[in-house]
Design a protein around this motif. Structure first.
Motif, PDB file in Angstrom:
ATOM      1  N   ASN A  61       0.890  -1.182  -0.150  1.00  0.00           N
ATOM      2  CA  ASN A  61      -0.069  -0.038   0.040  1.00  0.00           C
ATOM      3  C   ASN A  61       0.897   1.340  -0.092  1.00  0.00           C
ATOM      4  N   SER A  90      -1.005  -5.761  -1.336  1.00  0.00           N
ATOM      5  CA  SER A  90      -1.609  -4.247  -1.627  1.00  0.00           C
ATOM      6  C   SER A  90      -3.115  -4.390  -1.650  1.00  0.00           C
ATOM      7  N   ASP A  91      -3.818  -3.292  -1.407  1.00  0.00           N
ATOM      8  CA  ASP A  91      -5.175  -3.083  -2.022  1.00  0.00           C
ATOM      9  C   ASP A  91      -5.051  -2.680  -3.444  1.00  0.00           C
ATOM     10  N   SER A  92      -3.921  -2.013  -4.015  1.00  0.00           N
ATOM     11  CA  SER A  92      -4.119  -1.637  -5.294  1.00  0.00           C
ATOM     12  C   SER A  92      -3.045  -2.355  -6.027  1.00  0.00           C
TER      13      SER A  92
END
Length: 579
Positions: A61, A90-92
């Motif tokens: 992140n 990571s979220d992205s």
């Protein structure tokens, strides 16, 4: 600064990397050449070819910092052969960040923590050397080049490290560069404090890192400190003064939580408590345990990255845990706040110059002297370096010290290493010598009885005999058929003026020629021990205990401290075969 400012269409990617490369170099105070070929005398960015290095970037992140890390990797004067980005859940998608070229591999894992992410990169890496970079930090352009140069200067090292600077969110230098040199007793230095501090400055021997088990995934923090301590037990650690990384402060750094860092640092240090028998290491460990609260209290009061209001609960805890250290830290920060900018810069520059030597200058330290540390080889401090090599040689050949044994000077080595000795003689050239059973001049042909000894132990003696060939002939004559001579001679040595007459120093070639003439080349083995560092220590009278044994290996034939000779007199079967 995130990646948005530097996001360009694919066709402009090369220009973006070049522009950002020069910008990062300027931010970290690096020389750069914006107009190569006009005689500015500044360094031009060059890429002479991939080096045998894997760079592993770990991210969770923090894709908004990742572009800077990738650009600093692209800027290397010696480009890495392999770049691996490990996304720790990571979220992205970090793969959308500019800077991912065809040589970059992306590995996605669940969110398992920094240590596990680094282990994933270690497992995937294929190059002999490996460097780990957090996504929010950057490398200087010569990070790989300087790390490899330090590795080349210290063959067999498990890791090497350099200096780092502290930079802000925009990569503006705030302090540094900093480096604390560990010296040859690296494990003791690391027990006192984490002298390496920033993990991005470290270049590992990948195989040695894998051999010690990589990073401990059970450690939420300080997993790098744990690796340094484990590595320093099994391999040498070396350092250099070159700046190789920028540590970015942005308010969310893991090291910002000083109370949590203190907890994990104590946990790591506690698991490396030395045994009571190792007094020096235990004293270093105790000093390290005592210093931890002071170090983190000082860090807490520096107020980097957040305001005082957010820090008040943490500072209250520090006043309770380490009141004296907190008071001194607060006083230092008050002085820093009160000093005018030019005065503060002046004192910081003095500290920087005291901490890091400029490239091209050598810090001679205790070796800047005209008289040695110990004038008698290091006996006054412990075990001389040459004795370490001699005793290792005799230990490896202990099985030969058997039967009827002759030793020169005294019988100490025969008693220590011999096995199955049936009779012991001691040779000395001076009458009245305690324990001597044979007195004479070795250069005289009849000084020793013929065909008498199964083994002769002769350490550091031949340099005092002018007629070496006659002496070696006497040794050969006195051995029984099948007997062995174990001898050592100096290659490099101080010449102590009041220690007998000293005629010779030796090389591998001269030792082989001298003994081959008497015993036959096929019956002679030569071992050379020593390297540049051990030769320097021996000439200075620095003892083995001052530096530890790891730095005395490996051998470099260019610096022969001790030359060991194993010479066998042909047995009766061999003689019959020759006839």
């Amino acid at each position: 600064m995130g990646s948005g400012k530097w996001a360009k269409p694919p066709c402009d990617c090369g220009k973006r990397v070049k522009d950002k490369t020069l910008w990062i170099q300027r931010r970290l105070g690096y020389p750069w050449d914006h107009d190569a070929g006009k005689g500015h005398g500044l360094m031009t960015l060059r890429a002479p070819g991939p080096a045998d290095v894997t760079i592993v970037v770990t991210t969770h992140n923090d894709a908004h910092f990742l572009a800077d890390a990738m650009d600093s990797i692209a800027a290397q004067t010696h480009s890495a052969a392999e770049v691996i980005v490990v996304d720790d859940g990571s979220d992205s998608d970090p793969g959308q960040v500019p800077g991912f070229g065809p040589t970059v591999r992306l590995i996605r894992t669940g969110h398992q923590g920094l240590a596990a992410a680094r282990n994933a990169g270690l497992e995937a890496a294929t190059c002999p050397f490996i460097l780990f970079l957090d996504a929010d930090d950057v490398l200087t352009a010569e990070a790989v080049e300087r790390g490899l140069a330090c590795m080349a200067a210290n063959p067999g090292a498990g890791l090497v490290y350099g200096a780092y600077s502290i930079v802000d969110h925009q990569l503006q230098r705030k302090a540094g560069p900093f480096v604390t040199r560990c010296g040859p007793l690296a494990h003791q230095a690391l027990l006192r404090e984490n002298v390496i501090r920033m993990h991005g400055t470290v270049l590992y021997d990948r195989h040695k890192l894998a051999e010690i088990g990589g990073f401990d995934a059970d450690l939420a923090r300080c997993e790098d400190y744990d690796v340094y301590l484990r590595m320093s037990k099994s391999s040498r650690i070396a350092s250099h003064g070159g700046e190789v990384a920028g540590y970015r402060l942005h308010g969310q750094n893991m090291s910002h939580d000083t109370m949590t860092m203190l907890h994990w640092s104590k946990l790591v240090l506690d698991r490396h408590r030395p045994e009571a028998e190792d007094g020096a290491a235990l004293a270093a460990w105790e000093a390290g345990m005592k210093a931890l609260p002071r170090a983190f209290a000082d860090q807490a009061w520096k107020r980097r990255g957040s305001g005082l209001r957010q820090q008040l609960p943490e500072l209250r805890n520090w006043m309770r845990i380490a009141p004296a250290s907190s008071f001194m830290a607060a006083l230092r920060q008050a002085l820093v706040a009160a000093l005018p900018g030019p005065a503060l810069d002046f004192f910081r520059e003095i500290r920087r110059r005291m901490t890091v030597r400029k490239i091209g200058l050598v810090d001679f330290g205790d070796l800047a002297r005209l008289r040695p540390v110990d004038p008698y080889f290091g006996f006054g401090r412990g075990t001389p370096v040459d004795r370490y090599y001699i005793e290792g040689f005799l230990s490896r050949h202990a099985a030969m010290i058997t039967g009827h044994v002759l030793e020169f000077g005294d019988s100490a080595y025969s008693r220590r290493f011999g096995v199955g000795i049936t009779r012991q003689d001691v040779f000395n050239s001076e009458s009245g010598s305690p324990g001597a059973t044979i007195i004479g001049d070795l250069a005289q042909a009849d000084c020793l009885p013929a065909d008498s000894f199964d083994c002769i132990v002769m350490t550091q003696t031949l340099q005092h005999i002018y007629d070496i060939k006659a002496a070696i002939a006497s040794l050969h004559r006195s051995l029984r058929p099948g007997g062995a001579l174990l001898a050592t001679v100096p290659g490099l040595s101080p010449i102590v003026p009041d220690q007998w007459d000293w005629y010779w120093l030796f090389t591998r070639q001269s030792a082989m020629r001298l003994f081959a003439d008497a015993f036959g080349a096929e019956n002679v083995e030569i071992e050379v021990a020593g390297n540049l560092f051990s030769a320097t220590c021996f000439l200075q009278g620095v003892a083995t205990q001052d530096v530890g044994e790891a730095w005395l290996e490996p051998a470099d034939p260019a610096y022969p401290v001790t030359i060991a000779i194993t010479a066998r007199k042909p047995g009766r079967d061999s003689i019959s075969a020759e006839l």
